[in-house]
Structures are given as C-alpha cells and as structure tokens.
Enzyme design. Sequence first.
Site, PDB file in Angstrom:
ATOM      1  N   SER A 112       3.353 -32.869  36.607  1.00 58.50           N
ATOM      2  CA  SER A 112       4.534 -33.728  36.534  1.00 58.50           C
ATOM      3  C   SER A 112       5.441 -33.611  37.755  1.00 58.50           C
ATOM      4  O   SER A 112       5.017 -33.889  38.867  1.00 58.50           O
ATOM      5  CB  SER A 112       5.279 -33.420  35.242  1.00 58.50           C
ATOM      6  OG  SER A 112       6.298 -34.341  35.028  1.00 58.50           O
ATOM      7  N   HIS A 113       6.637 -33.133  37.549  1.00 60.56           N
ATOM      8  CA  HIS A 113       7.655 -33.090  38.604  1.00 60.56           C
ATOM      9  C   HIS A 113       7.627 -31.778  39.371  1.00 60.56           C
ATOM     10  O   HIS A 113       8.456 -31.582  40.260  1.00 60.56           O
ATOM     11  CB  HIS A 113       9.020 -33.275  37.954  1.00 60.56           C
ATOM     12  CG  HIS A 113       9.180 -32.356  36.792  1.00 60.56           C
ATOM     13  ND1 HIS A 113       8.581 -32.621  35.579  1.00 60.56           N
ATOM     14  CD2 HIS A 113       9.783 -31.176  36.667  1.00 60.56           C
ATOM     15  CE1 HIS A 113       8.836 -31.624  34.748  1.00 60.56           C
ATOM     16  NE2 HIS A 113       9.565 -30.728  35.380  1.00 60.56           N
ATOM     17  N   ASP A 279       9.155 -39.481  39.155  1.00 65.27           N
ATOM     18  CA  ASP A 279       8.594 -38.141  39.390  1.00 65.27           C
ATOM     19  C   ASP A 279       7.116 -38.177  39.786  1.00 65.27           C
ATOM     20  O   ASP A 279       6.525 -39.249  39.963  1.00 65.27           O
ATOM     21  CB  ASP A 279       8.814 -37.239  38.173  1.00 65.27           C
ATOM     22  CG  ASP A 279       7.826 -37.526  37.063  1.00 65.27           C
ATOM     23  OD1 ASP A 279       7.380 -38.683  36.951  1.00 65.27           O
ATOM     24  OD2 ASP A 279       7.483 -36.585  36.319  1.00 65.27           O
ATOM     25  N   ASP A 281       4.164 -37.816  38.401  1.00 67.24           N
ATOM     26  CA  ASP A 281       3.163 -38.610  37.689  1.00 67.24           C
ATOM     27  C   ASP A 281       3.738 -39.899  37.107  1.00 67.24           C
ATOM     28  O   ASP A 281       3.084 -40.560  36.294  1.00 67.24           O
ATOM     29  CB  ASP A 281       2.501 -37.775  36.587  1.00 67.24           C
ATOM     30  CG  ASP A 281       3.511 -37.291  35.559  1.00 67.24           C
ATOM     31  OD1 ASP A 281       4.686 -37.107  35.915  1.00 67.24           O
ATOM     32  OD2 ASP A 281       3.122 -37.104  34.383  1.00 67.24           O
ATOM     33  N   ASP A 283       6.243 -40.684  35.051  1.00 66.36           N
ATOM     34  CA  ASP A 283       6.817 -40.915  33.722  1.00 66.36           C
ATOM     35  C   ASP A 283       8.335 -40.710  33.678  1.00 66.36           C
ATOM     36  O   ASP A 283       8.994 -41.186  32.774  1.00 66.36           O
ATOM     37  CB  ASP A 283       6.096 -40.100  32.628  1.00 66.36           C
ATOM     38  CG  ASP A 283       6.047 -38.621  32.915  1.00 66.36           C
ATOM     39  OD1 ASP A 283       6.564 -38.193  33.978  1.00 66.36           O
ATOM     40  OD2 ASP A 283       5.486 -37.876  32.087  1.00 66.36           O
ATOM     41  N   LYS A 378       6.521 -41.467  28.270  1.00 61.22           N
ATOM     42  CA  LYS A 378       7.697 -42.029  28.900  1.00 61.22           C
ATOM     43  C   LYS A 378       7.234 -42.776  30.145  1.00 61.22           C
ATOM     44  O   LYS A 378       6.120 -42.560  30.618  1.00 61.22           O
ATOM     45  CB  LYS A 378       8.712 -40.949  29.222  1.00 61.22           C
ATOM     46  CG  LYS A 378       8.185 -39.769  29.996  1.00 61.22           C
ATOM     47  CD  LYS A 378       9.219 -38.661  29.998  1.00 61.22           C
ATOM     48  CE  LYS A 378       8.713 -37.443  30.728  1.00 61.22           C
ATOM     49  NZ  LYS A 378       8.499 -36.303  29.847  1.00 61.22           N
TER      50      LYS A 378
HETATM   51  C1  G1P Z   1      10.699 -30.469  30.043  1.00 64.82           C
HETATM   52  C2  G1P Z   1      11.777 -31.361  29.472  1.00 64.82           C
HETATM   53  C3  G1P Z   1      11.210 -32.174  28.334  1.00 64.82           C
HETATM   54  C4  G1P Z   1      10.002 -32.963  28.808  1.00 64.82           C
HETATM   55  C5  G1P Z   1       8.991 -32.026  29.467  1.00 64.82           C
HETATM   56  C6  G1P Z   1       7.833 -32.796  30.085  1.00 64.82           C
HETATM   57  O1  G1P Z   1      10.247 -29.579  29.051  1.00 64.82           O
HETATM   58  O2  G1P Z   1      12.888 -30.612  29.045  1.00 64.82           O
HETATM   59  O3  G1P Z   1      12.208 -33.021  27.839  1.00 64.82           O
HETATM   60  O4  G1P Z   1       9.388 -33.630  27.749  1.00 64.82           O
HETATM   61  O5  G1P Z   1       9.626 -31.260  30.485  1.00 64.82           O
HETATM   62  O6  G1P Z   1       8.262 -33.692  31.058  1.00 64.82           O
HETATM   63  P1  G1P Z   1      10.776 -28.067  28.920  1.00 64.82           P
HETATM   64  O7  G1P Z   1      10.523 -27.400  30.236  1.00 64.82           O
HETATM   65  O8  G1P Z   1      12.254 -28.158  28.664  1.00 64.82           O
HETATM   66  O9  G1P Z   1      10.023 -27.483  27.773  1.00 64.82           O
HETATM   67 ZN    ZN Z   2       6.205 -36.388  34.733  1.00 63.10          ZN
END
Ligand code: G1P
Ligand code: ZN
Length: 545
Positions: A112-113, A279, A281, A283, A378
């Site tokens: 992801s990010h 981000d 990927d 989403d 998302k």
């Molecule tokens: C974090 C975000 C959560 C999101 C997830 C994936 O998770 O807080 O809302 O769904 O990344 O993008 P966390 O690290 O808080 O468990």
């Molecule tokens: Zn992501």
Amino acid sequence: MIKTIQTTPFDDQKPGTSGLRKRTRVFMQPNYLENFVQSILLELKETGGNSLVIGGDGRYYNHKAIQTIIKMALANGIEHIHVAKNGLLSTPAASHFIRKYGISGGIILSASHNPGGIDEDFGIKFNTANGGPAPESVTNSIYYKTRNITHYLIADIPDIDMDSMGTAQVLQGTIHVFDGIYDYVQLMEALFDLARIKELLENGFSLRLDAMNAATGPYLKAIFQDRLNMGEETLLRCIPLEDFGGIHPDPNLKYAASLVKSVVEGHSASSPDFAAAFDGDGDRNMILGREIFVTPSDSLAILAANATLAPGYRAGLKGIARSMPTSQAADKVAEQLGIPCFETPTGWKFFGNLLDADLVTLCGEESFGTGSNHVREKDGVWAALFWLNILAVTRKSVKELVQGHWRRFGRNYYSRHDYEAVDTSLAQAFMKRSEELLPSLNGNTVFGLAVKTTDNFSYVDPVDHSMTQRQGIRIVFEDGSRVVFRPSGTGTQGVTIRLYLERYETPHGNLSLHTQEAVQALVNWTEHVFDLRKSLHKTAPDVIT
Ligand code: G1P
Ligand code: ZN
C-alpha cells in the site's frame, strides 16, 4: 514439469489489517513468499476456486513475485490465470476485475502506502470472489496453513511474457495477460458524468492530481488526459517507479506536504481549485481545495450528503459505514437522510458483508480511504471523480462546499497522532494498563471532561454474526467528542500506536479553529489520564494527520 519443494513453516505469516506485509528482504528469503502463496492457493482450491487475478502496485519485487505466483498457480491446477499487463493493477481495479468477470479470487502485491525497494516494504493481499479483502475466517485459515506447511508446488517453466496482452495455454492452464486500466476506466465512465466534469475543467477550473510515482498514474492519464483532455501539468508523478522515487507514497499531510503547501497553505492565484493525491496501490486519497484540506472523515460525510448529484448514486444511499476511529461526521448525514450508519473495526474487510448484503452504499475510513458498492475496496481515483462531479454540478468551490456542510451538520474537528516503532512490550503493557483504567472513568468527570462511555471496541457483524474483539480503546464524552487509541495492524517494525482525536462543534459553535488547537484539550486529557507519551517512551507523535 511440476516440482514439489519441501519447506518448513515461518512463524510470522499471520495477515494483518491488510494482508501480509513485511520488509522486502523478508519476502526474498527462500520459500517465504512461496509458503504464503501455497497457503492461499490451497485455500482457493478448497473453496472451489479455479481462476485467479494477479497484479500489483509496481513496487520492487513485483515482477519476480508475479512470475513465482503464476508458476505456483499453474502447478496447483488453477485453470484461468489473469495477469495484469506489466503486472500493474491498482487495488480497486483488481477488485472490479474480479467482480466483473466472476473470478474466484485475486492476489495483489502491495504494501500500500509503505515505501518500496529492497530495503523497504513488500506485501501480499488475497481478495475473494466478491472482490474484497479476504475476511478473517479466510485469513485465519490461510495462517493455519502456513503454520503446517510441508511442501509447495511450482511449475518448472520459463518466465511468462507479461508485457503484452494475449492468451496462452501453458501446461493445464490458460494465462490471460489483460489491460489493467481499461475496465476500471469504463466503470468510472458509468458512475460519473465525465462530460459535466469536462465542462467544468474547460471553464477555468484548475486541477492537480498527484500519483506519487505509484499505481494510479496510468489510470489518471487514461481518464484525465485521454478522456478529459487535461494537459500534462495537471498530473504529477504519474510514472510508476519501483521505489516510488524514494518517497512514502502516502497521501496525507506529512508525505504529500508539498502538494498541501502549494494548494492549502501557500496558496496563490495560481493554486489549483482542486487537488488530490493517491497512495501506492491507488486505494487511498487525499482531497484538497484552494485554502482547505478536507479530512477523510469529512470527505465521506460530504460525498454522502451530495451523492445523488452523481449518476451512479442518483437512486440514493442504502446506508453508510465507517470504521470506528473515523469521525462521526457521516453519522450526522445518515441521521438526516434517515438511513443506517454502521461502525466497524478498522480495515476495509469489515465493510464487505455490509456491501454484499446491500446494507450500505458508501463507506470510509479516517485513514484516507473512501469507497462504495462499485467495488469491494476503497478507491482513490473514484473519490476524486466523485468530488469533481459534485463540484461540477454545484459550481461551488471546495471550501464553500465544506464550510456549508459544517454550517448544516456541525464540524467534527479531527486529528490522528501516530507513535511509531514503539517497543512491542511497552505498547502491549500500555494497552493493557489503559484498558484496566476504563471502569474508573465511566460516567465521571475527569480532568474537566465529562466521560459518557468507555470500552475496548468489539463488533458483531450484522450479516454473519462473527465477533471481533478488542479493536481499540474508546472514550466518548458527553458532548460527542471522542478519544480513541489502538495498535496498528499494518506496521513492519515494533508497534505503532494511533491516537484518534475528535471534537464536535455544533453548527452554531466555532467552526474556524485550527484543528490541532481544537483537539489540544483532548490531547492533554489523554496525557493526564493515560500518561501516553511517557509510557511509550516518546516525547511527541511521529506523524500527525
Ligand atoms: C491502516 C489504517 C486502516 C486501513 C489500513 C489499510 O491500518 O488505519 O484504516 O484500512 O491501514 O490501508 P492500521 O495500521 O491502523 O491497522
Ligand atoms: Zn493502499
């Protein structure tokens, strides 16, 4: 042709909030990726699956991992293997592809990010036939398999050419290399009035979209350059890079600071009217207007309040869902619309059942995530188009729209303070001690604030009645303000403790405070009651969003 390789379990393959995420070098160890993939494929086969989508956000190790997964899927008898061209597939596009073509599941390679590169992070997510992240029952079953694995299967064949589209018969399976952009763009065309957006843009409304060197670049080009005729200057960092150019591809106030600066803080006549960033990927999204940052919680509420202005949502909303730490701004809109608002644990997977059962249309998380029933993830680009559609119809500026919303529903000042890489035992001790304190706070006025309720959030899924416990400590005050904290489930080093602060002001209250100023009393309260910083050996948050 098919080899059976003996292996032994790794003890750390329990998927977190969003798949299995580790340092890239962890994934590069012999058998590490293979063990996890074999466990996914066994799960897929056991549930009758015979087709699979594979793609990723383009980060370092993406190509290598995809080749391995193709060979393992073939060896495990998956008949139809759909591979995104160049391996590039955003998470929402993967979700759509699975749903549109009725595919049994998908493997998305992304952290992801999180930054990418050999010394950064890599990840693997499994989505089921509904297009959404595997629910906990499935991830637990995959985890169980990783604990008991003895061997995996892999086809001994040369690498597949995934840079050109086409279909090839290989061993007992068919490999389809598809365009990861096309179907997604078609979906956006169906949901939004692109002609109206084009008209807005042609009438001097200016735009800046930042792909942060990650997966959304090609999607933005297909929509904003090819269909909306926008010039190159509107699209920033749109070429996906293996290391995302060395940045955190995370669209928030810290990691997209330069965009925020040019649009919100240091705005000038040449600042764009609207900006968004996405981000790794694709989403997540961050929405900005000239002179204004829209909190993700507000974004969800504002989209909900104006949803019927977009063609795809003209029929209205069935309901809204938000993760527990997300502000209650959406609840106010739901109340006014007379529709239900669901509060779920953190993580998109908890929205899946609600969407599948048609109980909700829109969902969102404070962590820069917004989406709807169009996919089961998302969706960053979707959120930007939704905003543009609303702006095109109302002809309001972002600031006018947001401030008008506050004047109608009140303002939920909101901020998240992250304390990163905390020593695991310190974090665990802190959470335990905090939970033990809760009964003494309930119903009392503590350090000047009247506490209404406290709990460690637990959730019973209204559809399958599964129960998820201990999802975060929640303190709700009499005026509707809240303090929430929980350990992150996506970190790769130590524990990140997230502190979520929300202060509610009625439509007649002061709607123009600075956010950090507005939540300061809640920060002080948390320090006084829980001694958070000292307990975590920190002097200040590492990230404030
Ligand atoms: C974090 C975000 C959560 C999101 C997830 C994936 O998770 O807080 O809302 O769904 O990344 O993008 P966390 O690290 O808080 O468990
Ligand atoms: Zn992501």
